[in-house]
Motif scaffolding. Structure first.
Motif, PDB file in Angstrom:
ATOM      1  N   GLY A  89     -11.186   0.737  -4.426  1.00  0.00           N
ATOM      2  CA  GLY A  89     -12.549   0.381  -4.799  1.00  0.00           C
ATOM      3  C   GLY A  89     -12.704  -0.193  -6.187  1.00  0.00           C
ATOM      4  N   CYS A  90     -11.611  -0.549  -6.844  1.00  0.00           N
ATOM      5  CA  CYS A  90     -11.708  -1.113  -8.195  1.00  0.00           C
ATOM      6  C   CYS A  90     -12.399  -2.476  -8.149  1.00  0.00           C
ATOM      7  N   GLU A  91     -13.380  -2.675  -9.017  1.00  0.00           N
ATOM      8  CA  GLU A  91     -14.112  -3.936  -9.034  1.00  0.00           C
ATOM      9  C   GLU A  91     -13.254  -5.097  -9.503  1.00  0.00           C
ATOM     10  N   HIS A  92     -12.384  -4.835 -10.507  1.00  0.00           N
ATOM     11  CA  HIS A  92     -11.587  -5.926 -11.079  1.00  0.00           C
ATOM     12  C   HIS A  92     -10.102  -5.797 -10.739  1.00  0.00           C
ATOM     13  N   GLN A  93      -9.448  -4.728 -11.205  1.00  0.00           N
ATOM     14  CA  GLN A  93      -7.999  -4.584 -10.997  1.00  0.00           C
ATOM     15  C   GLN A  93      -7.629  -3.120 -10.866  1.00  0.00           C
ATOM     16  N   CYS A  94      -6.672  -2.838  -9.981  1.00  0.00           N
ATOM     17  CA  CYS A  94      -6.145  -1.485  -9.774  1.00  0.00           C
ATOM     18  C   CYS A  94      -4.746  -1.401 -10.377  1.00  0.00           C
ATOM     19  N   VAL A  95      -4.487  -0.335 -11.138  1.00  0.00           N
ATOM     20  CA  VAL A  95      -3.164  -0.103 -11.736  1.00  0.00           C
ATOM     21  C   VAL A  95      -2.608   1.193 -11.175  1.00  0.00           C
ATOM     22  N   SER A  96      -1.440   1.126 -10.564  1.00  0.00           N
ATOM     23  CA  SER A  96      -0.831   2.300  -9.927  1.00  0.00           C
ATOM     24  C   SER A  96       0.015   3.076 -10.922  1.00  0.00           C
ATOM     25  N   THR A  97      -0.083   4.416 -10.873  1.00  0.00           N
ATOM     26  CA  THR A  97       0.731   5.312 -11.696  1.00  0.00           C
ATOM     27  C   THR A  97       1.361   6.352 -10.776  1.00  0.00           C
ATOM     28  N   PRO A  98       2.388   7.101 -11.234  1.00  0.00           N
ATOM     29  CA  PRO A  98       3.021   8.105 -10.364  1.00  0.00           C
ATOM     30  C   PRO A  98       2.014   9.100  -9.812  1.00  0.00           C
ATOM     31  N   GLY A  99       1.774   9.016  -8.507  1.00  0.00           N
ATOM     32  CA  GLY A  99       0.896   9.954  -7.838  1.00  0.00           C
ATOM     33  C   GLY A  99      -0.583   9.667  -8.001  1.00  0.00           C
ATOM     34  N   THR A 124      17.476   9.482  -4.720  1.00  0.00           N
ATOM     35  CA  THR A 124      16.580   8.925  -5.719  1.00  0.00           C
ATOM     36  C   THR A 124      15.192   8.690  -5.130  1.00  0.00           C
ATOM     37  N   CYS A 125      14.223   8.540  -6.016  1.00  0.00           N
ATOM     38  CA  CYS A 125      12.829   8.407  -5.602  1.00  0.00           C
ATOM     39  C   CYS A 125      12.226   7.128  -6.179  1.00  0.00           C
ATOM     40  N   THR A 126      11.275   6.577  -5.444  1.00  0.00           N
ATOM     41  CA  THR A 126      10.572   5.377  -5.885  1.00  0.00           C
ATOM     42  C   THR A 126       9.086   5.656  -5.945  1.00  0.00           C
ATOM     43  N   HIS A 127       8.484   5.214  -7.010  1.00  0.00           N
ATOM     44  CA  HIS A 127       7.048   5.399  -7.225  1.00  0.00           C
ATOM     45  C   HIS A 127       6.252   4.616  -6.178  1.00  0.00           C
ATOM     46  N   MET A 128       5.359   5.307  -5.468  1.00  0.00           N
ATOM     47  CA  MET A 128       4.518   4.659  -4.473  1.00  0.00           C
ATOM     48  C   MET A 128       3.430   3.844  -5.164  1.00  0.00           C
ATOM     49  N   ASP A 129       3.195   2.642  -4.676  1.00  0.00           N
ATOM     50  CA  ASP A 129       2.124   1.804  -5.207  1.00  0.00           C
ATOM     51  C   ASP A 129       0.850   2.134  -4.441  1.00  0.00           C
ATOM     52  N   LEU A 130       0.080   3.105  -4.976  1.00  0.00           N
ATOM     53  CA  LEU A 130      -1.122   3.560  -4.281  1.00  0.00           C
ATOM     54  C   LEU A 130      -2.182   2.471  -4.195  1.00  0.00           C
ATOM     55  N   VAL A 186      23.630  24.493   1.911  1.00  0.00           N
ATOM     56  CA  VAL A 186      23.328  23.072   1.866  1.00  0.00           C
ATOM     57  C   VAL A 186      22.089  22.857   1.002  1.00  0.00           C
ATOM     58  N   PHE A 187      21.799  21.600   0.704  1.00  0.00           N
ATOM     59  CA  PHE A 187      20.567  21.273   0.008  1.00  0.00           C
ATOM     60  C   PHE A 187      20.105  19.901   0.471  1.00  0.00           C
ATOM     61  N   ILE A 188      18.828  19.665   0.330  1.00  0.00           N
ATOM     62  CA  ILE A 188      18.271  18.348   0.616  1.00  0.00           C
ATOM     63  C   ILE A 188      17.402  17.945  -0.567  1.00  0.00           C
ATOM     64  N   CYS A 189      17.268  16.659  -0.778  1.00  0.00           N
ATOM     65  CA  CYS A 189      16.473  16.148  -1.886  1.00  0.00           C
ATOM     66  C   CYS A 189      15.076  15.763  -1.405  1.00  0.00           C
ATOM     67  N   ASP A 190      14.121  15.921  -2.287  1.00  0.00           N
ATOM     68  CA  ASP A 190      12.746  15.541  -1.997  1.00  0.00           C
ATOM     69  C   ASP A 190      12.153  14.931  -3.262  1.00  0.00           C
ATOM     70  N   CYS A 191      10.942  14.407  -3.153  1.00  0.00           N
ATOM     71  CA  CYS A 191      10.321  13.719  -4.289  1.00  0.00           C
ATOM     72  C   CYS A 191       8.978  14.338  -4.620  1.00  0.00           C
ATOM     73  N   ASP A 192       8.554  14.134  -5.850  1.00  0.00           N
ATOM     74  CA  ASP A 192       7.239  14.579  -6.284  1.00  0.00           C
ATOM     75  C   ASP A 192       6.163  13.785  -5.559  1.00  0.00           C
ATOM     76  N   GLU A 193       4.942  14.327  -5.619  1.00  0.00           N
ATOM     77  CA  GLU A 193       3.819  13.637  -5.006  1.00  0.00           C
ATOM     78  C   GLU A 193       3.657  12.262  -5.644  1.00  0.00           C
ATOM     79  N   GLY A 194       3.437  11.258  -4.803  1.00  0.00           N
ATOM     80  CA  GLY A 194       3.300   9.903  -5.308  1.00  0.00           C
ATOM     81  C   GLY A 194       4.593   9.126  -5.302  1.00  0.00           C
ATOM     82  N   TYR A 195       5.685   9.749  -4.853  1.00  0.00           N
ATOM     83  CA  TYR A 195       6.988   9.080  -4.774  1.00  0.00           C
ATOM     84  C   TYR A 195       7.514   9.182  -3.345  1.00  0.00           C
TER      85      TYR A 195
END
Length: 508
Positions: A249-259, A236-242, A219-228
């Motif tokens: 702590g961002c003073e103005h704006q935070c931009v989320s990227t994979p992981g 399938t995997c979805t990017h987490m909005d960190l 058998v096999f199971i699926c998993d996701c990379d860190e941050g997903y």
């Protein structure tokens, strides 16, 4: 003839535990040439039946087909409830040994959707022979393996070991078996059962996991990379909005990227050393060399996007002969200086030169490009200001894939030479390589995106400018020759003083 057939055993319950191998499409190729004696062929029948009785056979489990070959190929016909009976009724062909013909038949006929082969299910072929093939097997067996068929080669008595190795899948110690006689073939059956039960479905690439496949026996199971996170379909995997899940702590704006995530500032302000707060420090002067990947994997349309990325970076700089200077190097299988630091002095000149650059379209020798940058691009001969003037030196590497040579030595030398290194990756760029290139703190000097169309966002957020108080570039800023208005003011003042002195207004 019928193709790959599925047989469900409802009889002969044995004391052997059924092999829970997961779905497998299995075909036996049995040699029925004239060299196989009648009593040896009977032993081969029993061998197949013994193996089949240990398998979990069914429409959604293991499916089995049997092909006998000699100078021709005959696919076994059977119904779901009469497989053993039909195996026992096989009549040997008793002709030559055309093993290559049999492999091609299995590849082109048995393992096809029309004949019952299932997508994303391991294909396994077991070839049992007692002689040397009378046709060529190496090429057709290689083609079969390339199509994903795992081949076990079982030789009995007079079988040729070289031919067995030419047919079998690597590693040979797991797929090639030579037994002294047909009476001992059951020894292979026990080993084969163990190996079949342990088929790694992830290694066989018989899965549809978007990112990570974790294999267990059968058998096999699926998993996701860190941050997903894994979606409800368990594939399938979805990017987490960190930015919404951590205290960024961002003073103005935070931009989320994979992981990960990063902070950005409003227009006219720059991100400070803490990576969170914004400031309005003025750009210091820098010597900047950009290394852009022109390998064939980039593709012409994406290379045009790379050039636009470079020009966006240029637009953010204060360019002048005594201010910031920019040089550009393109690399693929070789390295080419498109223009050195001292060739152009205005943004308009540099941007026009960038758009005229021709795409090299070869390999990816990032290490060679770093070597060229360290040894040539920041030399005074190519326009770099002397190190004694303390003008910050910055190198920016843009790449879309794994380097074909070693980057470690010259990534280290660049930083030892006082060059601040930025690494920008896109698509199949390797994160570990980008991090190795980037200066500390890595998060401030490392950027990545999966799509070429998104590199414009990186250009907007890329902060190459160095605040004067953070660098020691004031020597260049304070160059009197560059302060023309101050010189003019001083000259005018001296002239006025002389005139007043002549009129005795300031005389003692």
């Amino acid at each position: 003839t019928s193709g790959l057939m599925c047989y469900e055993f409802t009889f002969l319950l044995t004391q052997l535990q059924k092999c829970k191998s997961g779905p497998v499409d299995l075909v036996f190729l049995i040699d029925s040439s004239r060299s196989v004696r009648p009593h040896e062929f009977e032993t081969m029948r029993k061998f197949m039946i013994d193996i089949l009785n240990t398998l979990d056979i069914g429409l959604n489990a293991t499916r089995v087909g049997v092909v006998q070959y000699s100078s021709q190929v005959l696919q076994l016909l059977a119904s779901l409830d009469a497989m053993v009976k039909n195996i026992n009724q096989i009549i040997p062909l008793a002709q030559g040994t055309m093993t290559g013909l049999a492999i091609r038949y299995v590849m082109n006929a048995a393992f096809t959707a029309e004949e019952g082969d299932r997508p994303k299910v391991p294909n396994v072929a077991v070839i049992v022979t007692d002689g040397r093939p009378q046709d060529r097997v190496a090429e057709v067996a290689a083609e079969a393996r390339e199509r994903g068929i795992e081949i076990y080669a079982v030789g009995v008595a007079r079988a040729d070991m070289t031919s067995l190795r030419a047919m079998a899948s690597p590693p040979f110690e797991d797929h090639v078996f030579l037994v002294e006689s047909f009476d001992l073939i059951h020894q292979f059956g026990l080993q084969f059962q163990d190996k079949l039960c342990a088929i790694d479905l992830c290694a066989e690439r018989k899965h549809d996991c978007q990112q990570i496949c974790v294999s267990a026996p059968g058998v096999f199971i699926c998993d996701c990379d860190e941050g997903y996170t894994l979606n409800e379909d368990k594939k399938t995997c979805t990017h987490m909005d960190l930015c919404n899940t951590v205290e960024h702590g961002c003073e103005h704006q935070c931009v989320s990227t994979p992981g990960s995530y990063y902070c950005v500032c409003p227009e006219g302000q720059q991100l400070q050393e803490d990576g969170k707060s914004c400031g309005t420090c003025k750009s210091a002067n820098i010597d900047l060399v950009l290394l852009i990947n022109g390998s064939k994997s980039v593709r012409p349309q994406n290379f045009e996007l790379v050039k636009k990325f470079v020009n966006q970076v240029v637009d953010s700089l204060d360019l002048s002969p005594h201010g910031t200077r920019v040089g550009l190097v393109q690399y693929s299988s070789r390295v080419r200086t498109e223009f050195p630091l001292n060739m152009y002095h205005t943004a308009e000149e540099i941007k026009a030169a960038v758009m005229k650059i021709e795409y090299m379209e070869k390999g990816t020798m990032t290490g060679l490009a770093l070597k060229h940058m360290v040894e040539n691009s920041f030399s005074e001969a190519e326009g770099a200001r002397p190190a004694s003037r303390n003008i910050p030196r910055i190198g920016l590497v843009f790449t879309d894939g794994r380097s074909q040579d070693d980057i470690t030595e010259y990534a280290k030398r660049a930083k030892e030479a006082g060059i601040t290194m930025y690494a920008v990756g896109v698509g199949k760029a390797v994160e570990d390589e980008l991090r190795e290139i980037a200066s500390e703190p890595v998060e401030k000097h490392f950027y990545y995106t999966t799509d070429f169309t998104a590199i414009s966002n990186i250009a907007e957020n890329l902060k190459l400018n160095v605040c004067p108080e953070e660098s020691q570039g004031e020597i260049e800023v304070k160059d009197p020759c560059a302060c023309e208005s101050l010189v003019e003011f001083q000259q005018a003042t001296m002239s006025s003083l002389e005139q007043l002195t002549q009129k005795h207004i300031l005389s003692k």
